[in-house]
Design an enzyme around this catalytic site. Structure first.
Site, PDB file in Angstrom:
ATOM      1  N   TYR A 151       1.756   9.332 -12.059  1.00 19.82           N
ATOM      2  CA  TYR A 151       1.047   8.598 -11.009  1.00 19.82           C
ATOM      3  C   TYR A 151       0.144   7.543 -11.633  1.00 19.82           C
ATOM      4  O   TYR A 151       0.134   6.378 -11.226  1.00 19.82           O
ATOM      5  CB  TYR A 151       0.236   9.570 -10.156  1.00 19.82           C
ATOM      6  CG  TYR A 151      -0.581   8.908  -9.072  1.00 19.82           C
ATOM      7  CD1 TYR A 151       0.019   8.469  -7.897  1.00 19.82           C
ATOM      8  CD2 TYR A 151      -1.950   8.724  -9.218  1.00 19.82           C
ATOM      9  CE1 TYR A 151      -0.731   7.848  -6.901  1.00 19.82           C
ATOM     10  CE2 TYR A 151      -2.707   8.120  -8.229  1.00 19.82           C
ATOM     11  CZ  TYR A 151      -2.094   7.682  -7.067  1.00 19.82           C
ATOM     12  OH  TYR A 151      -2.835   7.072  -6.085  1.00 19.82           O
TER      13      TYR A 151
ATOM     14  N   SER B 210      -5.049   2.535  -7.913  1.00 21.91           N
ATOM     15  CA  SER B 210      -5.848   3.748  -7.905  1.00 21.91           C
ATOM     16  C   SER B 210      -6.711   3.777  -9.152  1.00 21.91           C
ATOM     17  O   SER B 210      -6.297   3.305 -10.222  1.00 21.91           O
ATOM     18  CB  SER B 210      -4.954   4.989  -7.881  1.00 21.91           C
ATOM     19  OG  SER B 210      -5.727   6.161  -8.119  1.00 21.91           O
TER      20      SER B 210
ATOM     21  N   ALA C   2       0.806  -1.217   0.000  1.00 24.56           N
ATOM     22  CA  ALA C   2       0.000   0.000   0.000  1.00 24.56           C
ATOM     23  C   ALA C   2       0.843   1.273   0.000  1.00 24.56           C
ATOM     24  O   ALA C   2       0.297   2.361   0.058  1.00 24.56           O
ATOM     25  CB  ALA C   2      -0.932   0.002   1.211  1.00 24.56           C
TER      26      ALA C   2
END
Length: 197
Positions: free
Chosen positions: A113, A100, A48
């Site tokens: 990202y 994500s 995580a």
């Protein structure tokens, strides 16, 4: 809490807090070795660790790209590789990666990202096929907007945009934790991408 064989939950009176840069293999090996000395062989890992730095691609320095990719993608690979040795010996294990929704749908100002989180999907699905015959499972949880320290900097307007989910509220870390628990307990789930929006 440690999860044993067959992933039964038991309470422990001992706790251990360790820190490492997940992009540094030597640090990860030291932390895993210390955890195994304390609790025994690792049979569950939740990857995580993650960072973000919103910036348009043309304004993003290569060093910033590498920092994001090293933590969000390479760090997961290094940690997984390190715990796999123990899991392969035990012939069981559960690896859960946290991605994500940006990795699937993209977002302006989050090219690097998004790439780092999209990479987790290919990694997780390939890993599930690679180690499944040895009793090891690999899954990916893909959260949407979750209220954390990483999202605290967003303005109210941005939170409304990112938080436009069907339930009309942002998620909480516990919502992701419930999914982690579900995947650990259900031993036939592997190679799956679970959205948490």
């Amino acid at each position: 809490m440690r999860l044993r064989s067959k992933f039964e939950t038991i309470k422990l009176s001992r706790h251990l807090g360790l820190m490492a840069d997940v992009a540094n293999e030597e640090e990860v090996i030291k932390v895993v070795n210390a955890a195994e000395q304390w609790f025994g062989p690792v049979n569950v890992v939740v990857n995580a660790a993650g960072i973000n730095q919103d910036s348009l691609l043309v304004r993003t320095k290569t060093s910033e790209m590498l920092r994001l990719l090293n933590t969000n993608l390479l760090g997961t690979m290094i940690t997984t590789k390190t715990v796999l040795r123990s899991m392969l010996h035990q012939k069981e294990g559960c690896i859960i990666n946290i991605g994500s929704v940006v990795g699937q749908h993209g977002n302006s100002g989050q090219c690097v990202y998004g790439a780092s989180k999209a990479g987790l999907m290919g990694f997780t699905k390939s890993l599930a096929k690679e180690v499944g015959s040895r009793g090891i499972r690999a899954n990916l949880i893909v959260p949407g907007f979750i209220e954390t320290e990483m999202t605290a900097y967003l303005t109210k307007k941005q939170k409304e945009v990112f938080g436009s989910v069907p339930l009309r509220r942002p998620g909480q870390p516990i919502d992701v934790a419930y999914l982690v628990e579900f995947i650990i307990k259900h031993e036939f789930i592997t190679g799956q991408v679970t959205l948490a929006i």
